[in-house]
Structures are given as C-alpha cells and as structure tokens.
Write an enzyme that holds these catalytic residues in place. Structure first.
Site, PDB file in Angstrom:
ATOM      1  NE  ARG A  33      23.150  33.114  33.982  1.00  0.00           N
ATOM      2  CZ  ARG A  33      22.880  31.614  34.514  1.00  0.00           C
ATOM      3  NH1 ARG A  33      22.793  30.445  33.880  1.00  0.00           N
ATOM      4  NH2 ARG A  33      23.582  32.710  35.535  1.00  0.00           N
ATOM      5  CB  THR A  34      21.427  37.138  28.053  1.00  0.00           C
ATOM      6  OG1 THR A  34      20.360  37.031  29.167  1.00  0.00           O
ATOM      7  CG2 THR A  34      20.345  37.462  27.097  1.00  0.00           C
ATOM      8  CE  LYS A  45      32.197  60.990  27.053  1.00  0.00           C
ATOM      9  NZ  LYS A  45      32.668  61.002  25.807  1.00  0.00           N
ATOM     10  NE  ARG A  59      19.234  41.928  29.900  1.00  0.00           N
ATOM     11  CZ  ARG A  59      19.489  40.518  30.474  1.00  0.00           C
ATOM     12  NH1 ARG A  59      20.047  40.731  31.209  1.00  0.00           N
ATOM     13  NH2 ARG A  59      18.748  39.499  30.063  1.00  0.00           N
ATOM     14  CG  HIS A 102      14.626  37.519  28.914  1.00  0.00           C
ATOM     15  ND1 HIS A 102      15.583  37.541  27.183  1.00  0.00           N
ATOM     16  CD2 HIS A 102      15.606  37.201  29.829  1.00  0.00           C
ATOM     17  CE1 HIS A 102      16.814  37.038  27.893  1.00  0.00           C
ATOM     18  NE2 HIS A 102      16.459  37.176  28.844  1.00  0.00           N
TER      19      HIS A 102
END
Lengths: 180, 311
Positions: free
Chosen positions: B55-56, B83, B105, B133
C-alpha cells in the site's frame, strides 16, 4: 514607496454595476451563466458581481471559486510555492457559459492557468473574462471581455486592489517602489 | 520546510499543519472526474523499496502520477543491489538520471538520513527499520482531524506492538506536537524502554486502557520482526490484546478505530471491530494519497533552485 489612490469605494461599486449590466447584456440574461472567481480577490469580485446581477435581474447566478496553484507555470521560479486555497466548484460546468473573474489582469499567466484548471472540471460552452483592473503588460494572447478600468502602468509599479472582505475599505492603489 | 521528509521527530507543528492543510486541497482533486493535475510535470521520482510494501508503494506511485511526475520503480531483488552494489553507488547511479525525489523504504533505521546527505534530490522516508514512517503519521493525523475536527486535547490510544513499530513512533511525535493526549497499550515486552510518562500514559491492560478514548490506533503484529518470543502465540495475543467490538464499548461512544494496514484479522483486530461503523481504515488509505501529494508538492519547493544533476 509611493502610494496613490486611484479608485474609492463608490468608484468600485459603480464599475461593478456597469460590469454586471454588460455581462447580462452580452449573454441575453443569465441563463447558463456561471461566475468563477480566482483566489483570492477574484473570489470577492465574483461574489459582488453575483450580488449586482441579483439586484438587476432578480436571479441568483451560480458562483464558484478556483485556486490555480496546481496549474501555475512559474512554480520553479518563485521563492515559495503559493499557499493552496480551496477550490469550490459546486456546479457542473459542462456546456455552461463561464465568466472567469479576477481583480487585476497583468501578464495573463494566471488566466491561462485558470483555463487549464477549468478544463479539468469539464467543457464549458464558452469562457469569458471579467477583470476589475487591466494594467497591461500581457505575455500571452489573452484579453478581457469585461474591464472595470484600464490603468496603464510601468513594470516597476504595482496595483493593489483592497476589498472590505479582507481589508479596512474598498480601494485601488497604485504603488511605486523606490524614490520617496 | 526542509528539502527532505526524514522523520516527524524533527518536524515542527507548523510544518505538519501546512502539510495537512495542503493535503485537504489535494483530497478535493481526488474527488474530481479528472484526478490529475499538472503541478509537478517534468519532475521525476524514484521509488526505492528495499522491503516489501503494497500500500505505501502504491500510494506513493499514484500520488506521483496524480501530480504528473514521472515515476521509476526500483525493484530491489532484480536490481544491481542483488549483485552486491553499495547503497552509495546505487543512489549515485540513480541520481545521474536527474531525479527530483527519492522515496526510500529500508529495513535499516537511518538509511533515508544517509541518502539525504549524499543526494540533492528530495528524500522521503517511506519507513526505515524500526525508526519512523512519517507519511503514515501525517495521514493518520489528517484522518483524525477530518473525523474529529481537531487533534489538540483528543485522547488517543495506540494499541499493540509499539516496540517494533515505526508507525507508532512517528505517530507519537506527530500527535504530541499537535497537542493530543497519548496512551500506549501493550504487553510489557512490546513497550520500548525509555518512554517517559510525560510523553504518554502506559497501560498493560487493554480494557482499562481503552476506556474513554476518542481514537484507537491498532498496530500490526509484525511477525517478520518477532524472533524474541515477545508473546506466546497469536491466539493468546488476540485473546488478551485483540481489539473487538465488545472491547470498543468501553471507549468514547463516537470512538474511531484506525489501523495502518495490512491487518491481521483475528490477531490484533477482530473483524467485528475492523468493519464496524467506528472504523476509518479505508479513509486512511484515501487520505494517504492526498497527504503524499501534499508532501511531494511542498518538498519540491524546498529543494535548492537551479538543481542540477550532481557530478
């Protein structure tokens, strides 16, 4: 800084009466007409035009207010983003005759932004422009259909429209920076 | 406003109010037929998600698109990060494309702060580890204000896993700055050390904790961060701590119930509470979009002008 008063309360009232008559005349009444004021002073002028039209025709014309912050072309050039105000568009503008109202017509960029904003609400049959003061210096091919007063200015001058809604009295001032 | 939104801890009440007021105009835009405005045309945002998020990420992406920003989604498992590229090099590479916003995030606290130091773009923290947040707290504040008309003086309870919750931390900072009275309700094991009693009242019993509250925020039990045996089982947690409609009866009659999502029904919240008339959980999602548009709009202005691709 030099401040010179150009119009007082009575001048403004007479000008708005004349503009209201012109709007009614050109549109053969008020059928399908909606008056849209641009924040902030344009909203006050729009409401006053609606009051004048009610006195003349005895009908309440639809009125709306438009904030154009999201449509400006100068966001990257300004020191700060404009304070965002509420757009109130309580009517369906599709196939309506929109009278866009602002206090001062200057470069025309605000009007360009306002027309873009209106297009996102629908497709009016026509958009007309009413301004209390036209001070010249257009940067876009835009002209007003109803002009309260033409006031030729230099770029170093500023026009200040003060209305009772957020000032002490109704008046229009010309302000020149510098030489006192 | 600063160029970045890294946390609520360092935001001022005036900044928060400005974001909430601006969000209200964007919410109007979202109710129109044409839900897009040209405001940030020509700008580019990168959504850099090192942790799963539906959702974010969706909310940020849609907010960017509604503002006419170009959007690049950086999917970490398929990128060069897998990598072995360092975060520093990843950011510098992305920035070379001429990016205006980095939405980050990350599972480690402090990563957004690090990126903001090495990048000229506006960095928005979309959740960093167990730290903060911020946009979730802003959308929660917006939702409370919309529902209750104010925040100052409201009694607001946050229930659940406070210890691991970045949402709770951002909310505590945000609501405190806006003048709410905060109560934390959780088992002893899920209350972080060092919360002072002048910040929040602490309750270890859900029924007495809920009593008289105007707003109740349930938090998700973060199963991915539960390795330390903080409670015996999810069934037991629900029995003692789950938010049920019956328990809501103890709160103020017009209490609103919030949840940042995704919900674990039958763990921290019962379906009869989540789907009740008290629930504003779906409004939170809509408001998240408006608040993120406001943040992008306001941060865009705070970046130094004449921003160029950095060397």
């Amino acid at each position: 800084m030099i401040r010179r008063q150009l119009l007082d309360e009575h001048d403004i009232a007479r000008i708005l009466s004349r503009m209201a008559h012109e709007i009614i005349e050109r549109n053969h009444g008020c059928e399908g007409v909606c008056i849209v004021g641009i924040h902030r002073a344009g909203v006050y002028v729009a409401k006053r035009l609606v009051d004048k039209i009610r006195l003349i025709e005895g009908v309440d014309v639809a009125v709306a207010s438009l904030d154009i912050s999201f449509y400006r072309d100068d966001l990257n050039r300004r020191k700060s983003h404009p304070v965002v105000r509420k757009t109130e568009m309580p009517i369906d503008i599709n196939d309506k005759k929109i009278i866009l109202v602002d206090d001062v017509l200057f470069t025309g960029r605000t009007i360009r932004a306002a027309m873009d904003a209106l297009n996102d609400f629908g497709r009016p049959s026509e958009i007309q422009l009413a301004v209390l003061i036209d001070r010249g210096h257009r940067e876009l091919p835009i002209r007003a259909d109803y002009v309260g007063k033409n006031i030729p200015t230099s770029r170093s001058e500023n026009i200040k429209v003060m209305l009772k809604e957020d000032a002490d009295a109704d008046m229009v001032l010309v302000i020149r920076e510098g030489d006192d | 406003m600063e160029k970045d939104l890294l946390d609520i801890k360092s935001a001022t009440a005036a900044d928060i109010e400005l974001i909430l007021n601006t969000a209200s105009s964007f919410k109007d835009v979202l109710s129109r037929d044409i839900k897009k405005v040209p405001t940030l045309r020509g700008k580019t945002a990168v959504n850099l998600f090192f942790e799963p998020s539906t959702r974010t990420k969706t909310s940020f992406e849609l907010a960017e698109k509604r503002l006419s920003t170009d959007v690049v989604n950086f999917v970490v498992p398929t990128s060069s990060v897998a990598k072995g590229e360092t975060l520093y090099d990843t950011i510098k590479t992305i920035e070379s494309y001429g990016i205006d916003f980095i939405i980050i995030r990350h599972q480690c606290s402090g990563v957004p702060h690090f990126i903001s130091k090495i990048s000229n773009a506006s960095v928005i923290n979309a959740g960093d580890g167990i730290n903060e947040h911020p946009t979730q707290a802003l959308l929660d504040a917006f939702t409370i204000k919309e529902q209750k008309g104010r925040i100052a003086g409201l009694k607001i309870a946050i229930v659940g896993d406070i210890l691991h919750s970045r949402v709770a931390k951002s909310n505590i900072y945000c609501l405190k700055k806006l003048g709410a009275k905060i109560r934390l309700i959780a088992p002893h094991t899920l209350i972080p050390a060092g919360i002072e009693h002048d910040v929040a009242e602490i309750y270890h019993d859900v029924e007495s904790g809920i009593a008289g509250m105007d707003v109740i925020m349930a938090l998700r039990i973060q199963q991915e961060r539960q390795s330390g045996g903080f409670f015996s089982s999810t069934d037991e947690y629900f029995k003692f701590w789950g938010l049920t409609l019956k328990r809501l009866g103890k709160a103020s009659p017009d209490v609103i119930v919030m949840h940042p999502g995704p919900m674990n029904r039958g763990v921290e919240i019962a379906s009869d509470a989540a789907d009740s008339r008290h629930s504003v959980i779906n409004s939170q999602v809509t408001n998240g979009l408006a608040v993120r548009m406001a943040v992008l709009y306001l941060l865009d202005n705070a970046r130094p002008k004449g921003f160029q691709i950095s060397d």
